[in-house]
Write an enzyme that holds these catalytic residues in place. Structure first.
Site, PDB file in Angstrom:
ATOM      1  N   SER A  70       1.581 -10.599  -4.907  1.00  0.00           N
ATOM      2  CA  SER A  70       1.512 -10.065  -3.549  1.00  0.00           C
ATOM      3  C   SER A  70       0.263  -9.242  -3.290  1.00  0.00           C
ATOM      4  O   SER A  70      -0.297  -8.634  -4.208  1.00  0.00           O
ATOM      5  CB  SER A  70       2.746  -9.190  -3.273  1.00  0.00           C
ATOM      6  OG  SER A  70       3.937  -9.952  -3.371  1.00  0.00           O
ATOM      7  N   HIS A 111       9.673  -5.201  -1.049  1.00  0.00           N
ATOM      8  CA  HIS A 111      10.177  -5.774  -2.301  1.00  0.00           C
ATOM      9  C   HIS A 111      11.062  -4.780  -3.057  1.00  0.00           C
ATOM     10  O   HIS A 111      12.087  -5.176  -3.627  1.00  0.00           O
ATOM     11  CB  HIS A 111       9.005  -6.217  -3.175  1.00  0.00           C
ATOM     12  CG  HIS A 111       8.339  -7.464  -2.671  1.00  0.00           C
ATOM     13  ND1 HIS A 111       8.971  -8.680  -2.651  1.00  0.00           N
ATOM     14  CD2 HIS A 111       7.106  -7.673  -2.151  1.00  0.00           C
ATOM     15  CE1 HIS A 111       8.165  -9.598  -2.159  1.00  0.00           C
ATOM     16  NE2 HIS A 111       7.016  -9.013  -1.849  1.00  0.00           N
TER      17      HIS A 111
END
Length: 488
Positions: free
Chosen positions: A308, A422
């Site tokens: 990410s 997340h």
């Protein structure tokens, strides 16, 4: 000990990833990387197979297989295009839902009006007919409220290997949601998550005792996935499957040969007080004398990870540098009146060794402080073109990035939006990767650094709850090396 290894033994020995002495920290199995570029024809074919499958009442198994193979071959961007298409083009058919709702409300009003006239001939028959029609329309509404991708997902789950593909698809979806948290993608994720919970229900799992006679491909997975006490060599593996030992795996019928969880058991005379007693019990306790079954290792083999971006890191760092430079200037100007007292807001952004490395790498220091030199370099974005300067900046940027991700918070939550997404969904910060995104955007946003968020199935609920309630950020030892630096 005999050296006459069987063909199976040699296969495991050659293929398995063994751990030398001393035992290293266990690491998750490497995630396969998609190819760096997707052929436009391949991407178009995958979208075609998606349309053919999602539009059909009974998707063709061969088309589903083509989609699965094609999707796995796509690169990062290609997969995201497919996910966006799946979420938006095959969502709930809202126009049809609105039409059915108008028809339903009209019929319900008519039925209510007719029901009030008990004297009218055939009123009872009319009421029963209207009620039956209402039930049919309600069923039609329930069907219409299902997203059009529901049939595609159900059919994919029924395919051999389809459940594993859906797990890969959701891992990609979670990564995309970290950057594009839009309603259609959230709805797809929620629907797929609910289905996976059902499809991966413990009731569907089968318990199998794993022995030395199982296929070498399965034994290789036991070696690779052992996360508690790494298997050091072939002899160690054979011991854990031999006399006085048991190894059991939970398998799902849709993912044959792939243990979702495996458990190692030692049969002992008494309860052990140290792991050495278990791993190096030589000779092993005769099974007829065992009185204790010790469960000494439980490992989950299925993990999901993302690669990410860190979109807020550079903005935070430049603001931090600017404030510290301003404080330093103010202290210098007012040092006489303040009597040399340091500001309570001043902090050492750089370690002494990092300051030296930056000064040594910068050819025109002009008497500036190291944080001023760092500020100048980061604003120019040209530092990536110099190997010398890049090497000097790696240590401070990686350390400060780890600090930004795990420790910098507002109202108990981390500052970075992607990280917050997340973490609140139960991930842990696995590692940060230097020069993982060398695009202009990547350099400007995060100095080229990207982060792996890891979803360990057995800890997702625990990590999500602790982060939401107390702000605890779970991270791996790989990240801790940056969070707890030495001053040498």
């Amino acid at each position: 000990m005999t050296r006459n290894y069987s063909a199976k033994s040699l296969a495991v020995l050659l293929r398995a990833r063994m751990h030398p002495d001393p035992l290293p920290s266990p690491a998750p199995p490497p995630q396969p990387s998609p190819p760096p570029h997707t052929d436009p024809d391949t991407a178009a074919s995958v979208r075609h197979w998606l349309h053919a499958s999602a539009s059909a009442a009974f998707p063709d198994p061969a088309t589903l297989d083509r989609f699965s193979d094609g999707y796995r071959s796509l690169d990062h961007g290609g997969r995201r295009e497919v996910l966006r298409s799946l979420a938006t083009e095959y969502d709930v058919p809202r126009a049809r839902v609105r039409d059915l709702m108008r028809q339903y409300m009209s019929l319900a009003s008519a039925a209510a009006a007719a029901g009030g006239d008990e004297a009218e001939a055939g009123a009872e028959e009319g009421k029963e007919g209207a009620a039956a029609l209402l039930y049919r329309m309600e069923q039609g509404l329930r069907d219409a409220l299902q997203p059009r991708y529901s049939g595609f997902l159900e059919a994919m789950n029924a395919q051999p290997g389809g459940l594993k593909l859906l797990a890969v698809l959701r891992a990609d979806l979670l990564a995309l949601l970290g950057e594009e948290n839009v309603p259609a993608l959230r709805a797809l994720d929620s629907y797929l998550k609910e289905k996976l919970v059902t499809w991966l229900s413990p009731a569907a799992l089968a318990l199998h005792q794993i022995t030395w006679d199982d296929p070498a491909s399965l034994l290789e997975k036991i070696v690779a996935y052992e996360a508690v006490h790494p298997i050091r060599n072939l002899i160690d593996l054979k011991r854990r499957l031999g006399v006085g030992r048991r190894c059991f795996g939970y398998f799902h019928p849709a993912i044959p040969g792939e243990p979702l969880i495996f458990i190692e058991v030692a049969l002992l005379k008494d309860m052990a007080s140290s792991i050495q007693e278990v791993l190096w019990d030589v000779p092993p306790t005769p099974e007829s004398e065992a009185t204790c079954a010790l469960f000494y290792s439980i490992s989950s083999t299925q993990t999901f990870a993302t690669l990410s971006p860190i979109p807020g890191f550079m903005q935070w760092l430049l603001a931090k540098l600017a404030s510290q430079i301003k404080l330093a200037e103010t202290e210098s100007q007012e040092s006489n009146s303040l009597g040399g007292v340091s500001s309570a807001f001043k902090e050492p952004v750089l370690l002494p060794i990092e300051e030296k490395m930056i000064r040594d790498a910068h050819e025109q220091a002009d008497g500036k402080q190291a944080i001023e030199l760092l500020d100048d370099l980061l604003k120019s974005s040209q530092w990536v073109k110099s190997d010398k300067i890049s090497a000097a900046l790696k240590s401070p940027l990686m350390r400060l990035c780890a600090r930004y991700l795990a420790r910098e918070k507002k109202r108990g939550k981390v500052l970075d939006a992607v990280a917050n997404f997340h973490l609140q969904n139960g991930a842990m910060i696995e590692r940060i990767n230097w020069m993982a995104d060398q695009s202009e955007k990547g350099i400007q946003q995060s100095g080229g650094i990207m982060v792996n968020y890891l979803y360990r199935l057995e800890h997702i609920e625990e990590y999500a709850q602790s982060y939401s309630s107390t702000g605890v950020v779970h991270s791996s030892p790989s990240l801790s090396q940056y969070l707890e630096p030495t001053n040498t």
